[in-house]
Design a protein around this motif. Sequence first.
Motif, PDB file in Angstrom:
ATOM      1  N   GLY A 365       0.782  -1.227   0.000  1.00  0.00           N
ATOM      2  CA  GLY A 365       0.000   0.000   0.000  1.00  0.00           C
ATOM      3  C   GLY A 365       0.811   1.272   0.000  1.00  0.00           C
ATOM      4  O   GLY A 365       0.257   2.353   0.214  1.00  0.00           O
ATOM      5  N   LEU A 366       2.119   1.180  -0.212  1.00  0.00           N
ATOM      6  CA  LEU A 366       2.981   2.362  -0.151  1.00  0.00           C
ATOM      7  C   LEU A 366       3.883   2.444  -1.379  1.00  0.00           C
ATOM      8  O   LEU A 366       4.612   1.501  -1.692  1.00  0.00           O
ATOM      9  N   ILE A 367       3.789   3.559  -2.073  1.00  0.00           N
ATOM     10  CA  ILE A 367       4.751   3.875  -3.127  1.00  0.00           C
ATOM     11  C   ILE A 367       5.892   4.631  -2.462  1.00  0.00           C
ATOM     12  O   ILE A 367       5.678   5.653  -1.805  1.00  0.00           O
ATOM     13  N   LYS A 368       7.103   4.130  -2.636  1.00  0.00           N
ATOM     14  CA  LYS A 368       8.221   4.689  -1.882  1.00  0.00           C
ATOM     15  C   LYS A 368       9.451   4.839  -2.761  1.00  0.00           C
ATOM     16  O   LYS A 368       9.850   3.918  -3.466  1.00  0.00           O
ATOM     17  N   LEU A 369      10.037   6.020  -2.692  1.00  0.00           N
ATOM     18  CA  LEU A 369      11.294   6.316  -3.366  1.00  0.00           C
ATOM     19  C   LEU A 369      12.224   6.915  -2.323  1.00  0.00           C
ATOM     20  O   LEU A 369      11.890   7.925  -1.702  1.00  0.00           O
ATOM     21  N   THR A 370      13.391   6.300  -2.100  1.00  0.00           N
ATOM     22  CA  THR A 370      14.263   6.708  -1.000  1.00  0.00           C
ATOM     23  C   THR A 370      15.579   7.282  -1.511  1.00  0.00           C
ATOM     24  O   THR A 370      16.334   6.614  -2.221  1.00  0.00           O
ATOM     25  N   GLU A 371      15.838   8.538  -1.166  1.00  0.00           N
ATOM     26  CA  GLU A 371      17.108   9.233  -1.422  1.00  0.00           C
ATOM     27  C   GLU A 371      17.581   9.049  -2.870  1.00  0.00           C
ATOM     28  O   GLU A 371      18.694   8.584  -3.130  1.00  0.00           O
ATOM     29  N   ALA A 372      16.730   9.451  -3.789  1.00  0.00           N
ATOM     30  CA  ALA A 372      17.102   9.416  -5.205  1.00  0.00           C
ATOM     31  C   ALA A 372      18.027  10.592  -5.504  1.00  0.00           C
ATOM     32  O   ALA A 372      17.699  11.746  -5.197  1.00  0.00           O
ATOM     33  N   PRO A 373      19.210  10.361  -6.091  1.00  0.00           N
ATOM     34  CA  PRO A 373      20.131  11.455  -6.417  1.00  0.00           C
ATOM     35  C   PRO A 373      19.447  12.495  -7.302  1.00  0.00           C
ATOM     36  O   PRO A 373      18.689  12.157  -8.214  1.00  0.00           O
ATOM     37  N   ALA A 374      19.718  13.763  -7.027  1.00  0.00           N
ATOM     38  CA  ALA A 374      19.053  14.854  -7.741  1.00  0.00           C
ATOM     39  C   ALA A 374      20.072  15.855  -8.268  1.00  0.00           C
ATOM     40  O   ALA A 374      21.136  16.058  -7.668  1.00  0.00           O
ATOM     41  N   ARG A 375      19.710  16.495  -9.401  1.00  0.00           N
ATOM     42  CA  ARG A 375      20.565  17.518  -9.993  1.00  0.00           C
ATOM     43  C   ARG A 375      19.762  18.787 -10.266  1.00  0.00           C
ATOM     44  O   ARG A 375      18.574  18.735 -10.565  1.00  0.00           O
TER      45      ARG A 375
END
Length: 487
Positions: A365-375
């Motif tokens: 029941g959870l869509i999760k994205l953890t510490e995705a590198p960003a620019r």
Amino acid sequence: MLPFRPAGGRTHGRARVLAAAFLAALLGTLLPALPAAPAQAAARTVAGGRLDWGIKSSFQSYVTGPIAQGSWTLNGGAATVGDSRFRFHSATGGYDPDTGALTAGFSGGVHFTGHRKPDGSYEMDLTISRPRVTVADGRGTLFADMTSKEKGTGRVTTASRVPLATLELGGVDTRGGGTPIALTDVPAKLTAQGARAFAGYYTEGTQLDPVSLSADVRTDAGPGPEATPSGGGDGDSAEGGDARRGTFTEAAVDWGVRRTFREYVTGTLAHGKWQLSDGAQDGGALFRFPHGKGAYDAEKGTLNADFTGKLHFTGKNLDLTLTAVSVTVQDGRGTLAADVTHDGTTTEGAPLATFEAKRLTPEKGLIKLTEAPARLTADGAKAFGGLYREGTDMDPVSLAVAVDKKATLPALPDLGTDPKAAAADGKADGKQAKQAAPGQAAPASSGSTRTVVVLLVAAGVLLVAVAAFPVLRARRRRTAPSAPPQD
């Protein structure tokens, strides 16, 4: 025939009765002035708080300087705060307001590396994490989990709860039972065990950076900490949403903007700060924008969400506000946008940073994205007034979307109550530990209590004197010289 009793015995008896009556009257007058014995304070639990510590600022300079040519990284949600200090979070433990005994363990860690070898490894490799402070009987100790590579031999040692530093509390009184309980700039010295765990770079007794901490305390019978927002409602969907239609009404995005930017804001150049409002939350190393609403397509891996919260940076030559934060994900790529106000000019929906986002599939029941590198994007570079160039690495982005009532959003690092804000609001009255003069012990009792004690002692002496008077008088009669003979 009754035995003969001298008249003086009746006199002495009356004296003793009068003395006793006098003492009773004195006690009746004084005892009401004594403060009522305090009720046994309830046991307390530490729930939330922060510890700010630079470990040793000269060591930081050495690591990043021209000799070691190294760096440090943060883990476990640790953050930085001005003046080269690291901030550890989410205190847990216990507190006894009667004795002032305190145990507070914090989360987060710092990893130092330096002296890189040709094979890519490092001669210096040290991790300090999960600091824990104990205070008892006027003495304090800071423990930590440590992993270090011994200087010279390269032998790696890992140990938990190493007594790393002694805290020189001298005169700090932690009794009282208020919240938050706070200690500020407490001197710290390296212990023998700490010196060994520090890989031999410093000796026992070396002065470390001072330690500051605050911890929220609550009675065990009191309500627990506020639960992290999560999905709710009946059926198989989040409250107000429908997982089958791909809509949701509870989500959060976490982003710290950029660590060095936060350090710049609070540092000696900008002398600034940040303020959060409209529901935005400070997690130390990141900011949380909550109450996300939007839709997603599990098959296509697309998502769009709008969040609440306002973040305002101010300082010398700095005035930047981010609000109306949104996230879109498509084709495995995400974009974080916001309404940006820079020096009075607002740009709506400016794309600030892009990040990698693999196919979004709900799990439990959870869509999760953890510490995705960003620019940083080109528009983001403009938003920051050219301080950073397009493509600059920004802090990672974390996203959580609840699409089921059983799903719970990840907990935010708990920094507890800001002790300065509590003092300013008058909520820290008598609740903050105060530093006495060096070597001065904490007061044992109030002045009125000491006065009463002195009077009671004096009354006791008086009673003993009156009681002893007949004995002394009889002794004088026996030993007095006889009258001279009459001529």
